[in-house]
Design a protein around this motif. Structure first.
Motif, PDB file in Angstrom:
ATOM      1  N   GLU A  87      13.605  -8.570   5.520  1.00 48.46           N
ATOM      2  CA  GLU A  87      14.215  -9.673   5.769  1.00 48.46           C
ATOM      3  C   GLU A  87      13.525 -11.022   5.130  1.00 48.46           C
ATOM      4  O   GLU A  87      14.238 -11.613   4.594  1.00 48.46           O
ATOM      5  CB  GLU A  87      13.874  -9.998   7.482  1.00 48.46           C
ATOM      6  N   ALA A  88      12.395 -10.705   4.834  1.00 40.95           N
ATOM      7  CA  ALA A  88      11.581 -11.930   4.039  1.00 40.95           C
ATOM      8  C   ALA A  88      12.051 -11.827   2.627  1.00 40.95           C
ATOM      9  O   ALA A  88      12.289 -13.067   2.010  1.00 40.95           O
ATOM     10  CB  ALA A  88      10.052 -11.850   4.157  1.00 40.95           C
ATOM     11  N   PRO A 147       0.847  -1.075  -0.239  1.00 39.98           N
ATOM     12  CA  PRO A 147       0.035   0.086  -0.161  1.00 39.98           C
ATOM     13  C   PRO A 147       0.728   1.218  -0.048  1.00 39.98           C
ATOM     14  O   PRO A 147       0.443   2.403  -0.461  1.00 39.98           O
ATOM     15  CB  PRO A 147      -0.736  -0.160   1.311  1.00 39.98           C
ATOM     16  N   GLN A 148       2.152   1.250   0.551  1.00 34.04           N
ATOM     17  CA  GLN A 148       2.901   2.440   0.720  1.00 34.04           C
ATOM     18  C   GLN A 148       3.333   2.790  -0.699  1.00 34.04           C
ATOM     19  O   GLN A 148       3.323   4.135  -1.010  1.00 34.04           O
ATOM     20  CB  GLN A 148       4.041   2.272   1.547  1.00 34.04           C
ATOM     21  N   LEU A 149       3.407   1.834  -1.649  1.00 32.55           N
ATOM     22  CA  LEU A 149       3.806   2.080  -2.826  1.00 32.55           C
ATOM     23  C   LEU A 149       2.922   2.787  -3.842  1.00 32.55           C
ATOM     24  O   LEU A 149       3.138   3.317  -4.870  1.00 32.55           O
ATOM     25  CB  LEU A 149       4.546   1.023  -3.630  1.00 32.55           C
ATOM     26  N   VAL A 150       1.454   2.287  -3.425  1.00 34.33           N
ATOM     27  CA  VAL A 150       0.415   2.527  -4.100  1.00 34.33           C
ATOM     28  C   VAL A 150      -0.213   3.933  -3.816  1.00 34.33           C
ATOM     29  O   VAL A 150      -0.865   4.786  -4.707  1.00 34.33           O
ATOM     30  CB  VAL A 150      -0.628   1.480  -4.228  1.00 34.33           C
ATOM     31  N   PHE A 192       5.299 -10.054  -2.248  1.00 36.51           N
ATOM     32  CA  PHE A 192       6.332 -10.103  -3.222  1.00 36.51           C
ATOM     33  C   PHE A 192       6.629 -11.558  -3.712  1.00 36.51           C
ATOM     34  O   PHE A 192       5.987 -12.660  -2.887  1.00 36.51           O
ATOM     35  CB  PHE A 192       7.741  -9.671  -2.647  1.00 36.51           C
ATOM     36  N   ILE A 193       7.062 -11.823  -4.906  1.00 38.96           N
ATOM     37  CA  ILE A 193       7.456 -12.883  -5.281  1.00 38.96           C
ATOM     38  C   ILE A 193       8.630 -12.701  -6.326  1.00 38.96           C
ATOM     39  O   ILE A 193       8.698 -11.487  -6.877  1.00 38.96           O
ATOM     40  CB  ILE A 193       6.538 -13.479  -6.069  1.00 38.96           C
ATOM     41  N   LEU A 194       9.752 -13.454  -6.230  1.00 40.75           N
ATOM     42  CA  LEU A 194      10.811 -13.358  -6.926  1.00 40.75           C
ATOM     43  C   LEU A 194      11.382 -14.671  -7.693  1.00 40.75           C
ATOM     44  O   LEU A 194      10.990 -15.709  -7.404  1.00 40.75           O
ATOM     45  CB  LEU A 194      12.099 -12.868  -6.147  1.00 40.75           C
ATOM     46  N   ARG A 195      12.286 -14.295  -8.696  1.00 38.94           N
ATOM     47  CA  ARG A 195      12.957 -15.422  -9.260  1.00 38.94           C
ATOM     48  C   ARG A 195      14.382 -15.290  -9.403  1.00 38.94           C
ATOM     49  O   ARG A 195      14.979 -14.232  -9.585  1.00 38.94           O
ATOM     50  CB  ARG A 195      12.368 -15.574 -10.781  1.00 38.94           C
ATOM     51  N   VAL A 196      15.075 -16.358  -8.917  1.00 39.73           N
ATOM     52  CA  VAL A 196      16.562 -16.264  -9.035  1.00 39.73           C
ATOM     53  C   VAL A 196      17.075 -16.671 -10.200  1.00 39.73           C
ATOM     54  O   VAL A 196      16.775 -17.870 -10.975  1.00 39.73           O
ATOM     55  CB  VAL A 196      17.176 -17.301  -8.070  1.00 39.73           C
ATOM     56  N   ASP A 197      17.497 -15.824 -11.020  1.00 36.46           N
ATOM     57  CA  ASP A 197      17.928 -15.907 -12.497  1.00 36.46           C
ATOM     58  C   ASP A 197      19.225 -16.475 -12.744  1.00 36.46           C
ATOM     59  O   ASP A 197      19.516 -17.272 -13.553  1.00 36.46           O
ATOM     60  CB  ASP A 197      17.732 -14.380 -13.188  1.00 36.46           C
ATOM     61  N   THR A 227       4.627 -14.155  -1.155  1.00 36.09           N
ATOM     62  CA  THR A 227       5.012 -14.003   0.181  1.00 36.09           C
ATOM     63  C   THR A 227       4.366 -12.603   0.941  1.00 36.09           C
ATOM     64  O   THR A 227       4.981 -11.660   0.158  1.00 36.09           O
ATOM     65  CB  THR A 227       6.341 -14.319   0.450  1.00 36.09           C
ATOM     66  N   PRO A 228       3.922 -12.501   1.982  1.00 37.36           N
ATOM     67  CA  PRO A 228       3.414 -11.230   2.395  1.00 37.36           C
ATOM     68  C   PRO A 228       4.824 -10.642   3.135  1.00 37.36           C
ATOM     69  O   PRO A 228       5.754 -11.257   3.514  1.00 37.36           O
ATOM     70  CB  PRO A 228       2.740 -11.566   3.614  1.00 37.36           C
ATOM     71  N   TYR A 229       4.828  -9.379   3.114  1.00 34.21           N
ATOM     72  CA  TYR A 229       6.061  -8.511   3.479  1.00 34.21           C
ATOM     73  C   TYR A 229       5.601  -7.289   4.263  1.00 34.21           C
ATOM     74  O   TYR A 229       4.764  -6.648   3.702  1.00 34.21           O
ATOM     75  CB  TYR A 229       7.475  -8.614   3.019  1.00 34.21           C
ATOM     76  N   GLY A 230       6.353  -6.623   5.082  1.00 36.47           N
ATOM     77  CA  GLY A 230       6.337  -5.253   5.280  1.00 36.47           C
ATOM     78  C   GLY A 230       4.570  -5.144   6.019  1.00 36.47           C
ATOM     79  O   GLY A 230       3.989  -6.124   6.671  1.00 36.47           O
ATOM     80  N   GLU A 231       3.943  -4.127   5.604  1.00 37.22           N
ATOM     81  CA  GLU A 231       2.435  -3.836   6.275  1.00 37.22           C
ATOM     82  C   GLU A 231       1.639  -3.802   5.035  1.00 37.22           C
ATOM     83  O   GLU A 231       1.504  -2.947   4.151  1.00 37.22           O
ATOM     84  CB  GLU A 231       2.459  -2.250   6.633  1.00 37.22           C
TER      85      GLU A 231
END
Length: 629
Positions: free
Chosen positions: A436-437, A238-241, A462-467, A454-458
């Motif tokens: 941290e997450a 929400p902080q980004l939006v 996020f989701i990530l891929r290790v390339d 995965t939830p993070y912050g308030e």
């Protein structure tokens, strides 16, 4: 360590609530006496238990506290440095005190527990400054407590505090302790130093590749690169939006009006007033006239024969039984009297005290309310975007395709270390360094795979891929040539200066003066100063001053000075002890240290008195050393 042990043994939970930013220290108390059974006991001390939840929660929070100072530290590194064992030892010592306090029948009352909770700023409404059950419930949720476990923990802390305070009563350190500390702290030393600057090393040539490669190999600890990972990250919160969310001004005004009507914008008005029950309007008016003339209310009661008036103290309007009387009283100001016809007859009303907190106007509250509404709208927008994102992925879209369809920004990080440090730029990635997450997922996800959403912050996800993964290796010369050459030059300068330092020190030890030595070595100089411990001045850095305070009078020593590249041969020519008169800060420090020693001795005695049993498997699981089943 002494202070932390004593603080642990006394009552940190109450301190935690009062100074909410220091939440991590609270965890060191765990929950020792609220679970039944011993299946989750990492340690038992007499009848007290240190549970797996205690140790796990404490370890995690202490690691987070350390990461505030050193973001690159991991839980594994902290454990390897001894944090895990320290946490267990502290909780065991605290359990011993709890066991003894329980045996002695020391207890905390419900009233004491309630008073601490209701007076804690963390649990009060920002508008009314009164205890807010909703704020209390939210704090418990965020910290992972239930009301029962938290209040049981607070009760245990109060019990321990009473026990430790009783043990420390009358503990006064001898005055000589403070006097010796004052003499130590007030001591000054006159230091003469022969300064040997790096310029005396002469011209340092340019090393060839073979020399630098050999130097890198010989200093492997400085030039080994950690594992690095290239990741693609999709995250939204929400902080980004919220900065992009437009708030309807009509909704803003409606929210303000609602808050004003419900009394959320300020403390509720209060009244303390007297009311006489009168048989008719004329009697009520007569009492009002006498009050306005300054007559004492007690005298009025006696003169009229109506008896004592009914007194309501610091009440809100809704608490007045007769709504008509209540409305009238809250229209009146302090010292005002009025005859009022209530639902049950005429009353003479006299307001003794009135409190009407000022309600902030709309303009002063607009920004705060706008931020609140934007945040709520942003939360819905985040959920909508994530729903679209997951729907696209369910249809087989890649991270890039799903993020574009959902309007979520895509981020790429090119080979970062596990602590969010980018080797290529030589700088930390501040946007994720405290997440941290995200860091954990980046270091544990296999190459070519995606993490879970995965939830993070308030309220963020996020989701990530290790390339790609670049394993840890000794850095090639091409990547660290500049650093290696600078490091090599410093080493050459230091080695060359060492010959001059050794010669000067030998001559000084033989009795030659520093001035005579300086005269024979062009480029050197002698400086003198008088300093106390911890003071610095010019080239007399903490390293040089520290060496001087460890040296004997008139005994030459060597040290580093200035920017640490300058070398020095020093001599302490005079030592002046402190006055021996301690100030209040010194006395306080001595008293605290003395009490700390008593608490430590008490803990050791109690641990000798109780059987202490440790479950190694549960301990390691709680500290993150093994996986729990």
């Amino acid at each position: 360590m002494l202070s932390s042990i004593r603080n642990l043994a006394r009552s940190p939970i109450a301190v935690l609530i009062i100074i909410v930013p220091v939440v991590a220290a609270f965890a060191l108390f765990g929950i020792n006496d609220i679970f039944t059974g011993t299946g989750n006991a990492v340690a038992t001390v007499g009848s007290e238990r240190v549970t797996l939840q205690d140790v796990s929660r404490t370890m995690q929070r202490e690691v987070r506290r350390l990461q505030m100072e050193n973001p690159r530290m991991t839980q594994q590194e902290a454990d390897a440095a001894g944090l895990g064992d320290s946490v267990v030892n502290l909780l065991v010592a605290q359990a011993a005190i709890s066991a003894q306090a329980r045996e002695l029948g020391i207890a905390a009352t419900d009233e004491q527990v309630a008073e601490i909770i209701q007076s804690a700023p963390a649990f009060q409404s920002v508008f009314s400054n009164r205890f807010d059950p909703a704020a209390y419930a939210e704090w418990l949720r965020q910290e992972g407590w239930t009301a029962n476990t938290f209040e049981a923990q607070l009760r245990a802390d109060l019990r321990r505090e009473q026990f430790v305070d009783a043990a420390l009563s009358g503990a006064t350190p001898p005055a000589i302790f403070s006097q010796l500390r004052a003499r130590y702290q007030g001591e000054t030393r006159t230091i003469r130093a022969l300064l040997i600057p790096p310029a005396l090393a002469g011209e340092i040539g340019t090393p060839d590749d073979e020399t630098l490669e050999s130097f890198i190999a010989g200093n492997e600890a400085f030039f080994t690169l950690p594992e690095q990972r290239r990741i693609t990250l999709v995250r939204l919160n929400p902080q980004l939006v919220s900065p992009d969310v437009a708030v309807d001004e009509d909704e803003l005004r409606e929210l303000y009006d609602m808050r004003r009507e419900t009394g959320e914008l300020a403390e509720a008005p209060l009244r303390t007033f007297l009311q006489w029950v009168t048989p008719d309007e004329q009697t009520a008016q007569n009492i009002v006239e006498r009050l306005n003339a300054g007559e004492d209310p007690a005298g009025i009661s006696a003169a009229t024969g109506l008896g004592d008036p009914v007194r309501l103290e610091d009440v809100e309007q809704f608490a007045v039984p007769d709504q008509v009387i209540g409305q009238a009283a809250f229209e009146m100001t302090q010292g005002e009297a009025r005859a009022v016809q209530g639902r049950l007859g005429w009353r003479a009303v006299y307001v003794q005290a009135a409190s009407d907190p000022e309600i902030p106007d709309f303009e002063s509250m607009a920004d705060e309310l706008r931020t609140e509404l934007a945040g709520e709208a942003a939360e819905y927008r985040v959920l909508d975007a994530l729903a679209e994102f997951e729907d696209q992925r369910g249809r087989g879209a890649t991270l890039e395709e799903a993020a574009e369809a959902a309007g979520i920004p895509l981020e790429r990080f090119d080979f970062m270390t596990p602590d969010a440090f980018e080797i290529s730029s030589g700088s930390p990635l501040m946007s994720i360094i405290r997440e941290e997450a995200i860091l954990e997922a980046a270091t544990t996800t296999q190459e070519g795979f995606e993490s879970d959403l995965t939830p993070y912050g308030e309220g963020g996800y996020f989701i990530l891929r290790v390339d790609a993964v670049r394993p840890s290796e000794l850095a090639p010369l091409a990547e660290v040539r500049e650093q290696a050459e600078a490091f090599w030059r410093l080493r050459q300068i230091d080695d060359r200066l060492q010959d001059t330092v050794t010669e000067a020190l030998s001559r000084a030890e033989a009795g030659e003066s520093l001035d005579a030595i300086a005269a024979s070595i062009p480029g050197t100089r002698v400086e003198e100063t008088t300093l106390s411990r911890g003071q610095t001045a010019g080239p007399f850095t903490q390293a040089l001053v520290g060496s001087a305070f460890r040296a004997r009078e008139n005994t030459p020593f060597e040290a580093r000075a200035g920017d640490q590249r300058t070398r020095a041969v020093g001599v302490v020519t005079a030592i002046t002890p402190g006055s021996g008169e301690p100030d209040s800060a010194t006395r306080q420090a001595i008293t605290e240290g003395y009490e700390n020693d008593i608490v430590i001795a008490l803990e050791r005695a109690l641990l000798d008195n109780y059987e202490v049993r440790i479950n190694p498997e549960l301990r390691d699981a709680a500290l993150g050393r093994t996986e729990t089943e």
